[in-house]
Design a protein around this motif. Sequence first.
Motif, PDB file in Angstrom:
ATOM      1  N   LYS A 211      39.590  26.696  65.578  1.00 25.31           N
ATOM      2  CA  LYS A 211      39.333  25.051  64.951  1.00 25.31           C
ATOM      3  C   LYS A 211      38.243  25.500  64.252  1.00 25.31           C
ATOM      4  N   SER A 212      38.449  24.345  62.580  1.00 27.56           N
ATOM      5  CA  SER A 212      37.663  24.720  61.268  1.00 27.56           C
ATOM      6  C   SER A 212      35.949  24.528  61.370  1.00 27.56           C
ATOM      7  N   ARG A 213      35.494  25.773  61.131  1.00 32.38           N
ATOM      8  CA  ARG A 213      34.068  25.181  61.348  1.00 32.38           C
ATOM      9  C   ARG A 213      33.207  24.235  60.520  1.00 32.38           C
ATOM     10  N   GLY A 214      32.498  23.526  61.103  1.00 36.93           N
ATOM     11  CA  GLY A 214      31.663  22.527  61.167  1.00 36.93           C
ATOM     12  C   GLY A 214      32.676  20.486  60.901  1.00 36.93           C
ATOM     13  N   SER A 215      33.634  20.932  61.175  1.00 38.95           N
ATOM     14  CA  SER A 215      34.989  19.730  61.007  1.00 38.95           C
ATOM     15  C   SER A 215      34.592  18.891  62.352  1.00 38.95           C
ATOM     16  N   SER A 216      35.506  18.448  62.153  1.00 33.17           N
ATOM     17  CA  SER A 216      35.013  16.843  63.098  1.00 33.17           C
ATOM     18  C   SER A 216      36.712  15.695  63.459  1.00 33.17           C
ATOM     19  N   GLY A 217      36.901  15.759  64.804  1.00 23.53           N
ATOM     20  CA  GLY A 217      38.213  15.286  65.164  1.00 23.53           C
ATOM     21  C   GLY A 217      39.060  16.775  65.286  1.00 23.53           C
ATOM     22  N   PRO A 218      40.066  16.469  65.664  1.00 22.84           N
ATOM     23  CA  PRO A 218      41.254  17.461  66.918  1.00 22.84           C
ATOM     24  C   PRO A 218      41.786  18.289  65.590  1.00 22.84           C
ATOM     25  N   ILE A 219      42.192  19.809  66.087  1.00 22.52           N
ATOM     26  CA  ILE A 219      43.059  20.548  65.545  1.00 22.52           C
ATOM     27  C   ILE A 219      44.490  19.913  65.346  1.00 22.52           C
ATOM     28  N   GLN A 220      45.115  19.984  64.043  1.00 22.33           N
ATOM     29  CA  GLN A 220      47.000  19.327  64.167  1.00 22.33           C
ATOM     30  C   GLN A 220      47.707  20.255  63.488  1.00 22.33           C
ATOM     31  N   LEU A 221      49.083  20.855  63.641  1.00 24.51           N
ATOM     32  CA  LEU A 221      49.646  21.338  63.298  1.00 24.51           C
ATOM     33  C   LEU A 221      51.075  20.892  62.933  1.00 24.51           C
ATOM     34  N   VAL A 222      51.588  19.955  62.371  1.00 25.90           N
ATOM     35  CA  VAL A 222      52.514  19.612  61.696  1.00 25.90           C
ATOM     36  C   VAL A 222      53.889  20.603  60.811  1.00 25.90           C
ATOM     37  N   ALA A 223      55.068  20.393  61.574  1.00 23.77           N
ATOM     38  CA  ALA A 223      55.912  21.120  60.842  1.00 23.77           C
ATOM     39  C   ALA A 223      57.267  20.339  60.857  1.00 23.77           C
ATOM     40  N   THR A 224      57.904  19.736  59.384  1.00 23.82           N
ATOM     41  CA  THR A 224      59.018  18.617  60.057  1.00 23.82           C
ATOM     42  C   THR A 224      60.489  19.702  58.792  1.00 23.82           C
ATOM     43  N   GLY A 225      61.184  19.015  59.575  1.00 23.93           N
ATOM     44  CA  GLY A 225      62.830  20.423  58.394  1.00 23.93           C
ATOM     45  C   GLY A 225      63.925  19.283  59.432  1.00 23.93           C
ATOM     46  N   SER A 226      65.254  20.610  58.514  1.00 27.04           N
ATOM     47  CA  SER A 226      66.187  19.742  58.431  1.00 27.04           C
ATOM     48  C   SER A 226      67.211  21.309  58.614  1.00 27.04           C
TER      49      SER A 226
ATOM     50  N   GLU B 248      60.843  17.972  64.272  1.00 31.38           N
ATOM     51  CA  GLU B 248      59.404  18.426  63.977  1.00 31.38           C
ATOM     52  C   GLU B 248      58.963  19.096  65.375  1.00 31.38           C
ATOM     53  N   VAL B 249      57.796  19.304  64.430  1.00 30.09           N
ATOM     54  CA  VAL B 249      56.877  19.913  65.733  1.00 30.09           C
ATOM     55  C   VAL B 249      55.870  19.532  65.773  1.00 30.09           C
ATOM     56  N   ARG B 250      54.601  18.910  66.669  1.00 38.51           N
ATOM     57  CA  ARG B 250      53.471  18.388  66.319  1.00 38.51           C
ATOM     58  C   ARG B 250      52.522  19.391  67.131  1.00 38.51           C
ATOM     59  N   ILE B 251      51.781  19.611  66.643  1.00 41.93           N
ATOM     60  CA  ILE B 251      50.494  20.022  67.911  1.00 41.93           C
ATOM     61  C   ILE B 251      48.922  19.245  67.600  1.00 41.93           C
ATOM     62  N   ILE B 252      48.725  19.568  68.793  1.00 44.64           N
ATOM     63  CA  ILE B 252      47.390  18.622  68.855  1.00 44.64           C
ATOM     64  C   ILE B 252      46.361  18.752  69.463  1.00 44.64           C
ATOM     65  N   VAL B 253      45.381  19.173  69.332  1.00 47.07           N
ATOM     66  CA  VAL B 253      44.322  20.711  70.192  1.00 47.07           C
ATOM     67  C   VAL B 253      43.310  19.550  70.011  1.00 47.07           C
ATOM     68  N   GLU B 254      42.228  18.539  71.538  1.00 52.81           N
ATOM     69  CA  GLU B 254      41.373  17.787  71.171  1.00 52.81           C
ATOM     70  C   GLU B 254      40.261  18.746  72.291  1.00 52.81           C
ATOM     71  N   GLY B 255      38.375  18.801  71.473  1.00 51.53           N
ATOM     72  CA  GLY B 255      37.558  19.363  72.291  1.00 51.53           C
ATOM     73  C   GLY B 255      36.572  18.770  72.689  1.00 51.53           C
ATOM     74  N   ARG B 256      35.790  19.238  73.478  1.00 51.73           N
ATOM     75  CA  ARG B 256      34.844  18.192  73.145  1.00 51.73           C
ATOM     76  C   ARG B 256      33.918  19.224  74.764  1.00 51.73           C
TER      77      ARG B 256
END
Length: 407
Positions: free
Chosen positions: A66-81, A88-96
């Motif tokens: 996770k980016s230092r000092g950032s807020s909100g989830p980690i999100q990675l998205v790739a789209t293609g044909s 599409e592939v999407r990764i969402i990682v949330e922490g608390r």
Amino acid sequence: MIQQVSFTNFKSLRRVDAGLGRFMVIVGPNGSGKTSILDGLHYLAQATRWPLAGLMRGVFAPSNLKSRGSSGPIQLVATGSFHDVTAEVRIIVEGRDDLNGNASWRGTVVRRWGDAVEETSEAEEGWQLVKSSDPQPTPRPGGKKDVLRTHGLPEMAELAKELGSARKLRLDIEALAAASYSDEELPRLDTDGSGLASVLADAAARTPEVFQSIQEAARQVIPTLERIRTRRAKVQRQERQEITIDGEEAIQRSVDRFYWGQQLVLDFKGAPDVPAPLASEGTLLVIGLLTALWMEPRPRLLLLDDIDKALHPRAQEELVTQIRKILEMTPELQVIATSHSPYLLDHFDAQDVLLTALLPDGSTACARLADHPDFDRWKSTTRSGELWSFVGEDWVAQQASAAQEHG
């Protein structure tokens, strides 16, 4: 192929969007996020086959990504044909943080293939799978402890076929040069180059036409190289042995075993029979890279760190030529590489050069070289490497900062 990627709060990539082509090179200062883009692409590709918990663990745990000092989830998205199917592939990682300050994480992977969509979620607690549409997983090839993700929707198997074979190479000179032994039916090159001798020995015996293609391509890049071959060599391996004495609890100990494997040997003009450990770094890196590109199963996405490492400018040009030939023969292949060489960039269109730069807060900004405000004025008279040497990357950071101020 992957055509668009987006990263949020992933390492230095707090807000990065980029378009991708079939053969692209990423350039920028050290520590400006080039390798992070490759890492993000690799996570997205691997998430089509493996549980997220098996990818983001240990030093690669979400708390470290996770980016230092950032807020909100980690999100990675790739789209293609792929074969005219949008994916599409999407990764969402949330922490608390809990009341004791301990971080817990929950990750979600969304995969789309055409109209078919599948979502799986995993939570902290050792990243055990807590919700999934997957049936019973099957063992990972090679007998390793990780499990291969199988999907409830048959369309997801197609997505895994296209992206799950992605490879991120960071070839190491000692690993490439080392003698190797394999008890696998089909030896495979590791990401650091380990096993090269075994792979080439197998290719020479089983698919001599592929071996000859690797050798000929390497000769084009390294003109002094005449022949690639292997010979038998003793390989030491450390293994675990279980010992039980008088019915007591078994004791585990490490033992050294020796096997007859293969050693890479190179013949050069005027210098035959050179063992791999005595060959130049550039020569071994070229042979390793070409082996990864030629040997089956070929990856659909190949991610290369420092593609120009230890290579003369003319060798860089010829390596690009050889990769383009392989791309012509393998229409499903996509290659994304990092570089620091303006000589290599001279052999790329500006649309296929992605620049990275650091913003004042330590995050990454990126843009294509063709996005430079004065590109139209210079494009007919200046090659990509020359243009990059002249304009640098500061304009990328300035452009991103201006967009933030008005955004």
